[in-house]
Design an enzyme around this catalytic site. Structure first.
Site, PDB file in Angstrom:
ATOM      1  N   LYS A  14      62.480  67.428  51.992  1.00 17.44           N
ATOM      2  CA  LYS A  14      61.561  68.439  52.533  1.00 17.44           C
ATOM      3  C   LYS A  14      60.121  67.966  52.382  1.00 17.44           C
ATOM      4  O   LYS A  14      59.799  67.259  51.422  1.00 17.44           O
ATOM      5  CB  LYS A  14      61.727  69.750  51.769  1.00 17.44           C
ATOM      6  CG  LYS A  14      63.053  70.425  52.028  1.00 17.44           C
ATOM      7  CD  LYS A  14      63.111  71.706  51.240  1.00 17.44           C
ATOM      8  CE  LYS A  14      64.448  72.375  51.407  1.00 17.44           C
ATOM      9  NZ  LYS A  14      64.692  73.398  50.401  1.00 17.44           N
TER      10      LYS A  14
ATOM     11  N   GLY B  23      62.412  68.934  25.211  1.00 14.94           N
ATOM     12  CA  GLY B  23      61.091  68.439  25.612  1.00 14.94           C
ATOM     13  C   GLY B  23      60.016  69.294  24.977  1.00 14.94           C
ATOM     14  O   GLY B  23      60.305  70.373  24.459  1.00 14.94           O
ATOM     15  N   GLY B  24      58.797  68.805  25.031  1.00 10.65           N
ATOM     16  CA  GLY B  24      57.687  69.559  24.435  1.00 10.65           C
ATOM     17  C   GLY B  24      56.380  69.287  25.159  1.00 10.65           C
ATOM     18  O   GLY B  24      55.316  69.611  24.661  1.00 10.65           O
TER      19      GLY B  24
ATOM     20  N   VAL C 271      54.023  69.394  28.920  1.00 10.89           N
ATOM     21  CA  VAL C 271      53.491  70.498  29.732  1.00 10.89           C
ATOM     22  C   VAL C 271      54.607  71.219  30.477  1.00 10.89           C
ATOM     23  O   VAL C 271      54.689  72.456  30.457  1.00 10.89           O
ATOM     24  CB  VAL C 271      52.430  69.962  30.720  1.00 10.89           C
ATOM     25  CG1 VAL C 271      51.970  71.061  31.663  1.00 10.89           C
ATOM     26  CG2 VAL C 271      51.246  69.383  29.960  1.00 10.89           C
TER      27      VAL C 271
ATOM     28  N   GLY D  31      60.239  64.255  30.978  1.00  6.72           N
ATOM     29  CA  GLY D  31      59.449  63.259  31.693  1.00  6.72           C
ATOM     30  C   GLY D  31      60.037  62.907  33.045  1.00  6.72           C
ATOM     31  O   GLY D  31      61.110  63.374  33.426  1.00  6.72           O
ATOM     32  N   ARG D  32      59.301  62.074  33.760  1.00  7.44           N
ATOM     33  CA  ARG D  32      59.699  61.687  35.114  1.00  7.44           C
ATOM     34  C   ARG D  32      59.591  60.178  35.265  1.00  7.44           C
ATOM     35  O   ARG D  32      58.862  59.530  34.518  1.00  7.44           O
ATOM     36  CB  ARG D  32      58.810  62.398  36.145  1.00  7.44           C
ATOM     37  CG  ARG D  32      58.968  63.905  36.082  1.00  7.44           C
ATOM     38  CD  ARG D  32      58.080  64.623  37.077  1.00  7.44           C
ATOM     39  NE  ARG D  32      58.439  64.400  38.467  1.00  7.44           N
ATOM     40  CZ  ARG D  32      59.418  65.021  39.107  1.00  7.44           C
ATOM     41  NH1 ARG D  32      60.180  65.898  38.486  1.00  7.44           N
ATOM     42  NH2 ARG D  32      59.660  64.767  40.374  1.00  7.44           N
TER      43      ARG D  32
ATOM     44  N   ALA E 236      49.533  66.620  41.146  1.00  6.58           N
ATOM     45  CA  ALA E 236      49.470  66.738  42.602  1.00  6.58           C
ATOM     46  C   ALA E 236      48.077  66.412  43.135  1.00  6.58           C
ATOM     47  O   ALA E 236      47.924  65.642  44.101  1.00  6.58           O
ATOM     48  CB  ALA E 236      49.873  68.152  43.006  1.00  6.58           C
TER      49      ALA E 236
ATOM     50  N   HIS F 150      27.712  88.740  34.683  1.00  2.98           N
ATOM     51  CA  HIS F 150      28.154  89.449  33.480  1.00  2.98           C
ATOM     52  C   HIS F 150      28.840  90.744  33.905  1.00  2.98           C
ATOM     53  O   HIS F 150      28.333  91.426  34.786  1.00  2.98           O
ATOM     54  CB  HIS F 150      26.945  89.775  32.598  1.00  2.98           C
ATOM     55  CG  HIS F 150      27.283  90.654  31.433  1.00  2.98           C
ATOM     56  ND1 HIS F 150      27.903  90.172  30.294  1.00  2.98           N
ATOM     57  CD2 HIS F 150      27.113  91.995  31.235  1.00  2.98           C
ATOM     58  CE1 HIS F 150      28.078  91.170  29.441  1.00  2.98           C
ATOM     59  NE2 HIS F 150      27.621  92.294  29.987  1.00  2.98           N
TER      60      HIS F 150
END
Ligand code: FAD
Length: 444
Positions: free
Chosen positions: A36, A174-175, A177, A256-257, A302, A423
């Site tokens: 896609k 994982g830890g 983002v 991860g990637r 991205a 403000h």
């Protein structure tokens, strides 16, 4: 054989943005996508994850409303409807991209591309040639080869967003983002989340001062965090670790990637570790072949991929412009509160001045009930150049842009200190943090 000025392989945020920029710059463009349009970001990354996070933020806001006296007796989460909403938004965004591709007269090829060193591109039965080629084939989830894992079933971020039922329990491995965002997206909806992160802490790429705030919030929303252990083996729905055995109903790997390097391997391009080696203009080891986005070093985000693609097109066209500066690429964690950062962190620079202003005195933050966070500025001592900044706050990913814009316009901390912020806003805390550099903060 049809000839193009430029061929772009992959229609993720690196590829489709480069293609539109090239077409708008007068080039004859071919864009190839095997799946896609929108790539990982739109289909299994930024967009679906942030939609889930919006839902979980809303649930937390309803709960906060109850604390304030706006009473809602029961909050029912209709997960299939949330997922339907996610699908509808993603579909609309993909249709927009397809529309931009068509309206910019980009020739779109659907299928797996292969590329030869003579700049011919083959997609199924079709072959064409281009003067320059950008590889923007992105990345895929990486799952470590743990002992026993072959007999366990698990999700990756490629499959997770197709879930139809709200999981009662989810263990996330994982830890980083993505792992932390996934935990924040589901725990407030009612999923019992356990996060197994073998290293010492979560979010190790992020500002160290932000981590305790996020850990505290994780605890508040019922996320069980286990750190500092070794994985031993997987056995059915059991995870054996040096800290004990953890059972799960659903398992998600956010570990991860890895880049999609099939084309680079066929072309025998030079590699830099697992990534394609490129110079500062994103040129690979073969002439007229460029690589961008998750394929190359730098932040795998991205907007980084898009910025690199636009840079390459301008470079090919001979436009004189600044290199992509990693220090100007913002990085955001969409937790509650959010973390938004750019440039150098305090522990990465010497001879710099750091100011940190907690936001708990900020009127708007108090009104909104979001008082956990801070504005941090890292500036040079003499000239006040802004080297980096981190905002931890609700809406930090929008608030950071005031500092980023100032830096992009060659402004210093002086301009930030003199800027008149509206403000009450959380952003006005930036002005006060900048004033604090000169010892003139109002709220200190
Ligand atoms: P991709 O988006 O991976 O696109 C590559 C495209 O190339 C794919 O569509 C693929 O099908 C196609 N392709 C591959 N090989 C071929 C071939 N041979 N022929 C034709 N087509 C091919 N980033 C952010 O900035 N903000 C976020 O909030 C954020 N959240 C994320 C959340 C998750 C859960 C994940 C997984 C990632 C997130 N990211 C985020 C990272 C972001 O998605 C990636 O950095 C970004 O998508 C990289 O863009 P790209 O164009 O390099 O590659």
């Amino acid at each position: 054989m049809e000839q193009f000025d430029i061929a772009i392989i992959g229609a993720g945020p690196g590829g489709y943005v480069s293609a539109i920029h090239a077409a708008k710059s007068g080039m004859k463009v071919a864009l190839v996508e095997r799946d896609k349009v929108g790539g990982a970001c739109y289909n299994v990354g930024c967009i679906p994850s942030k939609i889930l996070l919006e839902h979980s933020k809303l649930v937390q806001e309803i709960q906060r409303g109850n604390d304030w006296g706006i009473e809602t007796p029961v909050v029912n989460v209709n997960f299939p409807r949330l997922m339907q909403r996610k699908n509808t938004i993603v579909q609309e965004l993909l249709e927009n991209i397809e529309q931009y591709i068509a309206s910019n007269h980009i020739t779109f090829y659907r299928g797996e591309a292969s590329v030869a060193a003579d700049l011919t591109v083959t997609v199924g039965q079709e072959t064409f040639v281009a003067k320059d080629i950008i590889l923007a084939t992105g990345s895929k989830p990486f799952v470590p080869p743990f002992k026993g894992l072959e007999n366990s079933s698990y999700y990756t971020t490629d499959t997770f967003f197709d879930m139809e039922e709200l999981p009662q329990q989810l263990t996330i491995i994982g830890g980083g983002v993505i792992a932390v965002e996934m935990a924040f997206s589901l725990a407030p909806l009612g999923t019992k989340v356990t996060m197994l992160n073998h290293s010492e802490d979560i979010l190790q790429t992020e500002e160290p001062d932000a981590r305790p705030i996020i850990r505290k919030k994780m605890k508040n929303i019922g996320i069980e965090l286990v750190t500092n252990f070794q994985f031993e083996q997987f056995n059915g729905n059991e995870i054996h670790t040096s800290k004990g055995i953890y059972t799960y109903e659903n398992l998600l790997f956010a570990t991860g990637r890895r880049p999609n390097t099939e084309i680079a391997q066929q072309l025998e391009l030079d590699f830099d570790g697992r990534l394609i080696a490129v110079n500062k203009h994103y040129e690979t080891s073969l002439p007229h072949i460029y690589a961008i986005g998750d394929l190359v070093g730098g932040y795998q985000l991205a907007h980084a991929a898009s910025a690199e693609g636009i840079y390459v097109v301008d470079y090919i066209l001979g436009a004189k412009r600044a290199l992509v500066d990693q220090a100007l690429i913002p990085r955001c964690v969409y937790t509650h509160p959010e973390i938004a950062t750019f440039g150098l962190l305090e522990d990465q620079v010497h001879q710099a001045y750091t100011i940190k202003m907690p936001i708990n005195t900020n009127p708007k933050a108090l009104m909104e009930g979001n008082v956990e966070g801070f504005v941090k500025l890292v500036v040079t001592k003499e000239e006040g150049y802004i080297l980096g900044a981190c905002v931890v706050a609700d809406g930090a990913t929008e608030i950071l842009n005031a500092i980023l814009a100032t830096k992009n316009a060659s402004g210093t901390v002086n301009e930030l200190a003199n800027m008149i912020f509206p403000h009450p806003t959380v952003s006005e805390h930036i002005g006060d943090a900048a004033k604090a550099v000169f010892g003139k903060a109002i709220q200190q």
